[in-house]
Design a protein around this motif. Sequence first.
Motif, PDB file in Angstrom:
ATOM      1  N   GLU A   1      -5.503   5.467   1.500  1.00 35.04           N
ATOM      2  CA  GLU A   1      -4.223   4.897   1.068  1.00 35.04           C
ATOM      3  C   GLU A   1      -4.415   3.467   0.555  1.00 35.04           C
ATOM      4  OE1 GLU A   1      -0.242   4.605   0.144  1.00 35.04           O
ATOM      5  OE2 GLU A   1      -1.435   6.360   0.610  1.00 35.04           O
TER       6      GLU A   1
ATOM      7  N   ARG B   1      -5.988   3.600  -2.830  1.00 33.85           N
ATOM      8  CA  ARG B   1      -5.006   4.004  -3.839  1.00 33.85           C
ATOM      9  C   ARG B   1      -4.146   2.806  -4.233  1.00 33.85           C
ATOM     10  NH1 ARG B   1       0.042   5.329  -4.445  1.00 33.85           N
ATOM     11  NH2 ARG B   1       0.614   4.994  -2.289  1.00 33.85           N
ATOM     12  N   LYS B   2      -3.708   2.030  -3.253  1.00 33.70           N
ATOM     13  CA  LYS B   2      -2.896   0.847  -3.540  1.00 33.70           C
ATOM     14  C   LYS B   2      -3.685  -0.180  -4.351  1.00 33.70           C
ATOM     15  CE  LYS B   2       0.226   1.162   0.415  1.00 33.70           C
ATOM     16  NZ  LYS B   2       0.607   0.547   1.701  1.00 33.70           N
TER      17      LYS B   2
ATOM     18  N   LYS C   1      -7.653   8.290   6.411  1.00 35.46           N
ATOM     19  CA  LYS C   1      -6.385   8.349   5.686  1.00 35.46           C
ATOM     20  C   LYS C   1      -5.920   6.960   5.297  1.00 35.46           C
ATOM     21  CE  LYS C   1      -4.445  12.525   7.792  1.00 35.46           C
ATOM     22  NZ  LYS C   1      -3.396  13.029   8.683  1.00 35.46           N
TER      23      LYS C   1
END
Length: 82
Positions: A35, A38-39, A31
């Motif tokens: 994340e 994605r950033k 996870k």
Amino acid sequence: MIYKIYNMEEHMSMNERFLRGELAKMKEEKKLIVEQNRKIKLERMDLEAEVCALKVDVAELNCENKNLKLMFCYSAVDMTKH
């Protein structure tokens, strides 16, 4: 004999708990990585947008420069007429 079977079952359940714990850690790490990715993708898109804006600025400056050169040439031509 019964003790050995019980002991093996207890040992297997300990291993199962350990493996479940490791799986939970790995899922949490996944996870976090998703994340972070994605950033990073969003930051990359922002940087690409900034690059495009800078390219537009450069193109506008080049256009202004050419216009100024043309104006200078026209004024030089006008001066030679007088």
